[in-house]
Design a protein around this motif. Structure first.
Motif, PDB file in Angstrom:
ATOM      1  N   ARG A  54      18.585  63.056  52.077  1.00  0.00           N
ATOM      2  CA  ARG A  54      17.094  62.374  52.291  1.00  0.00           C
ATOM      3  C   ARG A  54      15.934  63.486  52.415  1.00  0.00           C
ATOM      4  O   ARG A  54      14.974  62.852  52.392  1.00  0.00           O
ATOM      5  CB  ARG A  54      17.284  60.677  51.431  1.00  0.00           C
ATOM      6  CG  ARG A  54      18.304  60.814  50.688  1.00  0.00           C
ATOM      7  CD  ARG A  54      17.950  60.406  49.382  1.00  0.00           C
ATOM      8  NE  ARG A  54      18.750  60.295  48.653  1.00  0.00           N
ATOM      9  CZ  ARG A  54      18.968  60.977  47.441  1.00  0.00           C
ATOM     10  NH1 ARG A  54      17.618  61.394  46.817  1.00  0.00           N
ATOM     11  NH2 ARG A  54      19.183  60.961  46.468  1.00  0.00           N
ATOM     12  N   THR A  55      16.216  62.505  53.979  1.00  0.00           N
ATOM     13  CA  THR A  55      14.990  63.272  54.810  1.00  0.00           C
ATOM     14  C   THR A  55      14.456  64.789  54.690  1.00  0.00           C
ATOM     15  O   THR A  55      12.972  65.014  54.436  1.00  0.00           O
ATOM     16  CB  THR A  55      15.106  63.125  56.575  1.00  0.00           C
ATOM     17  OG1 THR A  55      15.817  61.405  56.923  1.00  0.00           O
ATOM     18  CG2 THR A  55      14.643  63.557  56.995  1.00  0.00           C
ATOM     19  N   PHE A  85      12.189  64.974  50.827  1.00  0.00           N
ATOM     20  CA  PHE A  85      11.381  64.123  51.452  1.00  0.00           C
ATOM     21  C   PHE A  85      10.224  65.462  52.107  1.00  0.00           C
ATOM     22  O   PHE A  85       8.837  65.172  51.906  1.00  0.00           O
ATOM     23  CB  PHE A  85      11.678  62.707  52.442  1.00  0.00           C
ATOM     24  CG  PHE A  85      10.356  62.164  52.344  1.00  0.00           C
ATOM     25  CD1 PHE A  85      10.048  61.520  51.658  1.00  0.00           C
ATOM     26  CD2 PHE A  85      10.001  62.290  54.016  1.00  0.00           C
ATOM     27  CE1 PHE A  85       8.914  60.424  51.787  1.00  0.00           C
ATOM     28  CE2 PHE A  85       8.518  61.333  53.759  1.00  0.00           C
ATOM     29  CZ  PHE A  85       7.618  60.961  53.050  1.00  0.00           C
ATOM     30  N   HIS A  86      10.758  65.454  52.987  1.00  0.00           N
ATOM     31  CA  HIS A  86       9.784  66.564  54.041  1.00  0.00           C
ATOM     32  C   HIS A  86       9.134  67.981  53.232  1.00  0.00           C
ATOM     33  O   HIS A  86       8.414  68.456  53.433  1.00  0.00           O
ATOM     34  CB  HIS A  86      10.447  66.513  55.236  1.00  0.00           C
ATOM     35  CG  HIS A  86      10.228  65.500  55.939  1.00  0.00           C
ATOM     36  ND1 HIS A  86       9.116  65.120  57.383  1.00  0.00           N
ATOM     37  CD2 HIS A  86      10.475  64.604  56.463  1.00  0.00           C
ATOM     38  CE1 HIS A  86       9.092  63.901  57.367  1.00  0.00           C
ATOM     39  NE2 HIS A  86       9.994  63.337  57.177  1.00  0.00           N
ATOM     40  N   TRP A 142       9.089  68.056  50.219  1.00  0.00           N
ATOM     41  CA  TRP A 142       7.977  67.500  48.916  1.00  0.00           C
ATOM     42  C   TRP A 142       6.654  67.318  49.860  1.00  0.00           C
ATOM     43  O   TRP A 142       5.917  67.195  48.721  1.00  0.00           O
ATOM     44  CB  TRP A 142       8.700  66.559  47.966  1.00  0.00           C
ATOM     45  CG  TRP A 142       9.611  67.616  47.047  1.00  0.00           C
ATOM     46  CD1 TRP A 142      11.252  66.963  47.238  1.00  0.00           C
ATOM     47  CD2 TRP A 142      10.082  68.291  46.164  1.00  0.00           C
ATOM     48  NE1 TRP A 142      11.867  68.226  46.318  1.00  0.00           N
ATOM     49  CE2 TRP A 142      11.290  68.415  46.068  1.00  0.00           C
ATOM     50  CE3 TRP A 142       8.655  69.306  45.746  1.00  0.00           C
ATOM     51  CZ2 TRP A 142      10.922  69.813  44.705  1.00  0.00           C
ATOM     52  CZ3 TRP A 142       8.314  70.083  44.991  1.00  0.00           C
ATOM     53  CH2 TRP A 142       9.848  70.017  44.723  1.00  0.00           C
ATOM     54  N   ILE A 143       6.598  66.782  50.551  1.00  0.00           N
ATOM     55  CA  ILE A 143       5.889  66.049  51.597  1.00  0.00           C
ATOM     56  C   ILE A 143       5.057  67.596  52.125  1.00  0.00           C
ATOM     57  O   ILE A 143       3.653  67.724  52.008  1.00  0.00           O
ATOM     58  CB  ILE A 143       6.044  65.642  52.694  1.00  0.00           C
ATOM     59  CG1 ILE A 143       6.173  64.042  52.250  1.00  0.00           C
ATOM     60  CG2 ILE A 143       4.732  65.097  53.848  1.00  0.00           C
ATOM     61  CD1 ILE A 143       5.670  63.386  51.336  1.00  0.00           C
ATOM     62  N   THR A 153       7.489  73.715  54.672  1.00  0.00           N
ATOM     63  CA  THR A 153       8.207  72.739  56.155  1.00  0.00           C
ATOM     64  C   THR A 153       8.239  72.847  57.264  1.00  0.00           C
ATOM     65  O   THR A 153       7.900  71.833  58.197  1.00  0.00           O
ATOM     66  CB  THR A 153       9.850  72.557  55.341  1.00  0.00           C
ATOM     67  OG1 THR A 153       9.560  72.274  54.375  1.00  0.00           O
ATOM     68  CG2 THR A 153      10.381  70.982  55.827  1.00  0.00           C
ATOM     69  N   PHE A 167       2.579  58.854  54.939  1.00  0.00           N
ATOM     70  CA  PHE A 167       3.786  57.384  55.538  1.00  0.00           C
ATOM     71  C   PHE A 167       2.942  56.952  54.771  1.00  0.00           C
ATOM     72  O   PHE A 167       4.132  55.957  55.444  1.00  0.00           O
ATOM     73  CB  PHE A 167       3.187  58.486  56.209  1.00  0.00           C
ATOM     74  CG  PHE A 167       4.163  59.986  56.443  1.00  0.00           C
ATOM     75  CD1 PHE A 167       5.245  60.647  56.062  1.00  0.00           C
ATOM     76  CD2 PHE A 167       2.885  61.053  56.112  1.00  0.00           C
ATOM     77  CE1 PHE A 167       5.806  61.819  56.736  1.00  0.00           C
ATOM     78  CE2 PHE A 167       3.622  62.184  56.176  1.00  0.00           C
ATOM     79  CZ  PHE A 167       5.330  62.631  56.288  1.00  0.00           C
ATOM     80  N   LEU A 225       5.324  54.243  52.715  1.00  0.00           N
ATOM     81  CA  LEU A 225       6.297  54.533  53.738  1.00  0.00           C
ATOM     82  C   LEU A 225       6.253  53.906  54.939  1.00  0.00           C
ATOM     83  O   LEU A 225       7.060  52.713  55.396  1.00  0.00           O
ATOM     84  CB  LEU A 225       7.186  55.742  54.017  1.00  0.00           C
ATOM     85  CG  LEU A 225       8.570  56.334  54.552  1.00  0.00           C
ATOM     86  CD1 LEU A 225       9.186  55.561  53.834  1.00  0.00           C
ATOM     87  CD2 LEU A 225       8.627  57.206  54.785  1.00  0.00           C
TER      88      LEU A 225
END
Length: 173
Positions: A25-26, A29-30, A32-33, A41, A115, A118
């Motif tokens: 997930r991390t 998540f990063h 897509w961030i 990334t 962020f 979150l």
């Protein structure tokens, strides 16, 4: 693990599964961030390292922290500079040294808001635990981060050894 009772073994296995899930997930998540910020990334995570640093970093220091080559780091810095997230600043005493400095006003405007929600949600989750439980989580997370850092270095070393042991197998005729 044979000395552990079954319920403890099950808990440990569930923790392993949850940490694997958290890892996946991390990474996603990063990814897509990074897409949202129009970065890749690696650039996104290098920016995070630059922002968290207590003092400006040189490209060589950033390369050392990440394990990336100096050429790759130059590309990262070029892209971050183009996006307006960092500047290069020459040392006045030693002109050979170039520091990478974050442009915090831009980062606070564009990166931090991504962020904030979150951070708020995680703070709410943490608030459900006692100080002792939080200390235990902090202890475990700190140790896990140290282990991950050690394992990352081991993998980087294996890759480095593999690259140096490859031999040219052609013939000269």
């Amino acid at each position: 693990m044979k000395d552990m009772d079954e319920s403890r073994q099950n808990l440990i296995e569930l923790l392993h599964k949850q940490f694997r899930e958290l890892s996946s997930r991390t990474v996603l998540f990063h990814h897509w961030i990074s897409e949202l910020l129009d970065l890749n990334t690696i650039d996104h995570k290098c920016l995070d390292i630059i922002v968290k640093s207590d003092s400006p970093l040189t490209g060589a220091q950033l390369a050392n922290i990440t394990g990336l080559s100096s050429g790759a780091i130059t590309g990262v810095i070029d892209r971050l500079e183009k996006r307006g997230y960092v500047i290069r600043d020459r040392d006045l005493k030693d002109r050979r040294l170039v520091y990478v400095k974050p442009i915090m006003s831009r980062i606070e405007k564009e990166v931090f808001p991504v962020f904030n929600s979150l951070h708020e949600i995680m703070t709410k989750v943490y608030s459900n635990y006692s100080n002792n439980e939080l200390e235990s989580m902090l202890d475990a997370t700190t140790k896990i981060n140290q282990i991950m850092n050690e394992r990352t270095k081991e993998i980087m070393e294996k890759i480095s050894q593999r690259k140096t042991t490859k031999k040219w197998v052609g013939t000269l005729e």
